[in-house]
Design a protein around this motif. Structure first.
Motif, PDB file in Angstrom:
ATOM      1  N   ILE A 101      33.330  27.362 -21.984  1.00  0.00           N
ATOM      2  CA  ILE A 101      34.430  26.417 -22.196  1.00  0.00           C
ATOM      3  C   ILE A 101      35.323  26.381 -20.960  1.00  0.00           C
ATOM      4  CG2 ILE A 101      36.518  25.975 -23.563  1.00  0.00           C
ATOM      5  CD1 ILE A 101      33.889  25.221 -25.009  1.00  0.00           C
ATOM      6  N   LEU A 102      35.612  27.543 -20.390  1.00  0.00           N
ATOM      7  CA  LEU A 102      36.424  27.596 -19.172  1.00  0.00           C
ATOM      8  C   LEU A 102      35.752  26.831 -18.041  1.00  0.00           C
ATOM      9  CD1 LEU A 102      37.484  31.359 -19.338  1.00  0.00           C
ATOM     10  CD2 LEU A 102      38.821  29.357 -20.060  1.00  0.00           C
ATOM     11  N   ARG A 103      34.441  27.015 -17.891  1.00  0.00           N
ATOM     12  CA  ARG A 103      33.700  26.313 -16.839  1.00  0.00           C
ATOM     13  C   ARG A 103      33.691  24.810 -17.071  1.00  0.00           C
ATOM     14  NH1 ARG A 103      32.640  25.264 -13.142  1.00  0.00           N
ATOM     15  NH2 ARG A 103      30.400  24.876 -13.068  1.00  0.00           N
ATOM     16  N   ALA A 104      33.557  24.396 -18.340  1.00  0.00           N
ATOM     17  CA  ALA A 104      33.559  22.968 -18.651  1.00  0.00           C
ATOM     18  C   ALA A 104      34.905  22.346 -18.282  1.00  0.00           C
ATOM     19  CB  ALA A 104      33.248  22.745 -20.125  1.00  0.00           C
ATOM     20  N   LEU A 105      35.992  23.032 -18.615  1.00  0.00           N
ATOM     21  CA  LEU A 105      37.325  22.523 -18.264  1.00  0.00           C
ATOM     22  C   LEU A 105      37.491  22.411 -16.755  1.00  0.00           C
ATOM     23  CD1 LEU A 105      39.469  24.445 -20.880  1.00  0.00           C
ATOM     24  CD2 LEU A 105      39.226  21.949 -20.724  1.00  0.00           C
ATOM     25  N   ASP A 106      37.026  23.415 -16.030  1.00  0.00           N
ATOM     26  CA  ASP A 106      37.121  23.378 -14.572  1.00  0.00           C
ATOM     27  C   ASP A 106      36.276  22.245 -13.987  1.00  0.00           C
ATOM     28  OD1 ASP A 106      38.810  25.569 -14.747  1.00  0.00           O
ATOM     29  OD2 ASP A 106      37.281  27.026 -14.140  1.00  0.00           O
ATOM     30  N   GLU A 107      35.079  22.063 -14.529  1.00  0.00           N
ATOM     31  CA  GLU A 107      34.194  20.994 -14.040  1.00  0.00           C
ATOM     32  C   GLU A 107      34.790  19.617 -14.335  1.00  0.00           C
ATOM     33  OE1 GLU A 107      31.139  19.664 -11.803  1.00  0.00           O
ATOM     34  OE2 GLU A 107      31.488  21.787 -12.215  1.00  0.00           O
ATOM     35  N   ALA A 108      35.414  19.474 -15.492  1.00  0.00           N
ATOM     36  CA  ALA A 108      36.056  18.198 -15.831  1.00  0.00           C
ATOM     37  C   ALA A 108      37.129  17.857 -14.807  1.00  0.00           C
ATOM     38  CB  ALA A 108      36.652  18.269 -17.238  1.00  0.00           C
ATOM     39  N   LYS A 109      37.895  18.848 -14.420  1.00  0.00           N
ATOM     40  CA  LYS A 109      38.963  18.623 -13.439  1.00  0.00           C
ATOM     41  C   LYS A 109      38.356  18.185 -12.099  1.00  0.00           C
ATOM     42  CE  LYS A 109      42.588  20.936 -13.953  1.00  0.00           C
ATOM     43  NZ  LYS A 109      43.585  21.981 -14.123  1.00  0.00           N
ATOM     44  N   VAL A 110      37.292  18.864 -11.672  1.00  0.00           N
ATOM     45  CA  VAL A 110      36.618  18.517 -10.417  1.00  0.00           C
ATOM     46  C   VAL A 110      36.090  17.081 -10.463  1.00  0.00           C
ATOM     47  CG1 VAL A 110      34.545  18.998  -9.026  1.00  0.00           C
ATOM     48  CG2 VAL A 110      35.995  20.881  -9.795  1.00  0.00           C
ATOM     49  N   ARG A 111      35.590  16.660 -11.623  1.00  0.00           N
ATOM     50  CA  ARG A 111      34.971  15.340 -11.775  1.00  0.00           C
ATOM     51  C   ARG A 111      35.979  14.237 -12.106  1.00  0.00           C
ATOM     52  NH1 ARG A 111      30.614  16.037  -9.087  1.00  0.00           N
ATOM     53  NH2 ARG A 111      29.891  18.137  -9.464  1.00  0.00           N
ATOM     54  N   GLY A 112      37.250  14.585 -12.233  1.00  0.00           N
ATOM     55  CA  GLY A 112      38.277  13.579 -12.492  1.00  0.00           C
ATOM     56  C   GLY A 112      38.418  13.163 -13.938  1.00  0.00           C
ATOM     57  N   LEU A 113      37.980  14.015 -14.868  1.00  0.00           N
ATOM     58  CA  LEU A 113      38.126  13.725 -16.284  1.00  0.00           C
ATOM     59  C   LEU A 113      39.433  14.322 -16.801  1.00  0.00           C
ATOM     60  CD1 LEU A 113      34.942  13.656 -15.805  1.00  0.00           C
ATOM     61  CD2 LEU A 113      34.766  14.215 -18.229  1.00  0.00           C
ATOM     62  N   GLU A 114      40.057  13.649 -17.749  1.00  0.00           N
ATOM     63  CA  GLU A 114      41.166  14.231 -18.500  1.00  0.00           C
ATOM     64  C   GLU A 114      40.535  15.158 -19.531  1.00  0.00           C
ATOM     65  OE1 GLU A 114      44.379  13.463 -17.862  1.00  0.00           O
ATOM     66  OE2 GLU A 114      44.562  11.339 -17.449  1.00  0.00           O
ATOM     67  N   SER A 115      41.350  16.030 -20.146  1.00  0.00           N
ATOM     68  CA  SER A 115      40.776  16.952 -21.130  1.00  0.00           C
ATOM     69  C   SER A 115      41.790  17.330 -22.198  1.00  0.00           C
ATOM     70  CB  SER A 115      40.237  18.202 -20.438  1.00  0.00           C
ATOM     71  OG  SER A 115      41.248  18.816 -19.654  1.00  0.00           O
ATOM     72  N   ILE A 116      41.241  17.665 -23.367  1.00  0.00           N
ATOM     73  CA  ILE A 116      42.018  18.129 -24.516  1.00  0.00           C
ATOM     74  C   ILE A 116      41.398  19.448 -24.953  1.00  0.00           C
ATOM     75  CG2 ILE A 116      42.699  17.663 -26.905  1.00  0.00           C
ATOM     76  CD1 ILE A 116      42.205  14.626 -26.206  1.00  0.00           C
ATOM     77  N   ALA A 117      42.227  20.476 -25.137  1.00  0.00           N
ATOM     78  CA  ALA A 117      41.727  21.780 -25.580  1.00  0.00           C
ATOM     79  C   ALA A 117      42.338  22.141 -26.927  1.00  0.00           C
ATOM     80  CB  ALA A 117      42.047  22.855 -24.548  1.00  0.00           C
ATOM     81  N   PHE A 118      41.484  22.258 -27.940  1.00  0.00           N
ATOM     82  CA  PHE A 118      41.862  22.805 -29.237  1.00  0.00           C
ATOM     83  C   PHE A 118      41.670  24.314 -29.122  1.00  0.00           C
ATOM     84  CE2 PHE A 118      40.752  18.484 -30.346  1.00  0.00           C
ATOM     85  CZ  PHE A 118      41.544  18.161 -31.437  1.00  0.00           C
ATOM     86  N   LEU A 119      42.758  25.065 -29.141  1.00  0.00           N
ATOM     87  CA  LEU A 119      42.703  26.504 -28.914  1.00  0.00           C
ATOM     88  C   LEU A 119      43.406  27.245 -30.050  1.00  0.00           C
ATOM     89  CD1 LEU A 119      43.698  26.352 -25.138  1.00  0.00           C
ATOM     90  CD2 LEU A 119      41.374  26.591 -26.069  1.00  0.00           C
ATOM     91  N   GLY A 120      43.228  28.560 -30.069  1.00  0.00           N
ATOM     92  CA  GLY A 120      43.894  29.383 -31.074  1.00  0.00           C
ATOM     93  C   GLY A 120      44.579  30.573 -30.442  1.00  0.00           C
ATOM     94  N   ARG A 121      45.256  31.329 -31.298  1.00  0.00           N
ATOM     95  CA  ARG A 121      46.007  32.510 -30.885  1.00  0.00           C
ATOM     96  C   ARG A 121      47.017  32.142 -29.809  1.00  0.00           C
ATOM     97  NH1 ARG A 121      40.911  33.731 -32.450  1.00  0.00           N
ATOM     98  NH2 ARG A 121      40.751  35.312 -34.073  1.00  0.00           N
TER      99      ARG A 121
END
Length: 189
Positions: free
Chosen positions: A121-141
């Motif tokens: 998940i961390l890698r996907a978020l980082d890759e999205a940023k590199v590729r110019g995608l916006e992102s939404i993270a549903f997280l806990g704790r």
């Protein structure tokens, strides 16, 4: 046990009120993405993958009433692709490589993680940023290492995984409720 679980769920859901502004921001990202011709890319592991499947289905099929379908791809559903990437690269790359392959500016990556610690998940978020995608993270704790990596975080501040997942499902449906009317107004393509 039922009363204890119910009390825990009520406490968790009462805490969601503080997420309203972020939820509205997330809904706006989804709305702009889909009405602008983009697509949602959705990722999660285990139960979080199942929650992501439900979220993506609400757009590609429908949420409430009839409307045209919108592109929402769940990145956890292709077993062959997941196994190939996991074997040839590493399991932490299973979503990032798909973001690279399928994502483009204007798309939105939506991730689900109850801990915020999953390396893929961390890698996907980082890759999205590199590729110019916006992102939404549903997280806990406390959001874990994923907190702050997405354009918008929806952090459910509970400790029990089941309560976090229940809240994620609710928040996802709230996003659908925020955007479904606008999606129904869109002309079929």
């Amino acid at each position: 046990m039922f009363q204890k679980s119910l009390a825990s769920a009520v406490t968790t859901f009462e805490g969601l009120a503080e997420l309203e502004n972020n939820l509205l921001r997330a809904a706006d990202l989804v709305r702009r993405c889909l009405l602008g011709g983009g697509k949602l890319l959705v990722a999660g592991n285990g139960g979080s993958a199942a929650d992501g499947m439900d979220f993506s289905t609400e757009f590609t099929c429908r949420y409430s009433g009839d409307r045209r379908p919108f592109p929402a791809i769940n990145l956890a559903t292709d077993g062959t692709l997941l196994a190939a990437i996991g074997n040839d690269y590493a399991f932490e790359e299973v979503f990032a490589r798909q973001v690279w392959a399928f994502g483009k500016p204007g798309d939105v990556l939506v991730v689900y993680s109850t801990s915020g610690k999953s390396p893929n998940i961390l890698r996907a978020l980082d890759e999205a940023k590199v590729r110019g995608l916006e992102s939404i993270a549903f997280l806990g704790r406390d959001g874990g290492p994923a907190a702050g990596r997405a354009t918008v975080d929806l952090i459910v501040g509970a400790e029990v995984t089941a309560r976090i997942q229940e809240a994620h499902k609710f928040l996802g449906h709230c996003i659908c409720e925020q955007v479904d009317g606008d999606l129904k107004q869109a002309q079929p393509s």
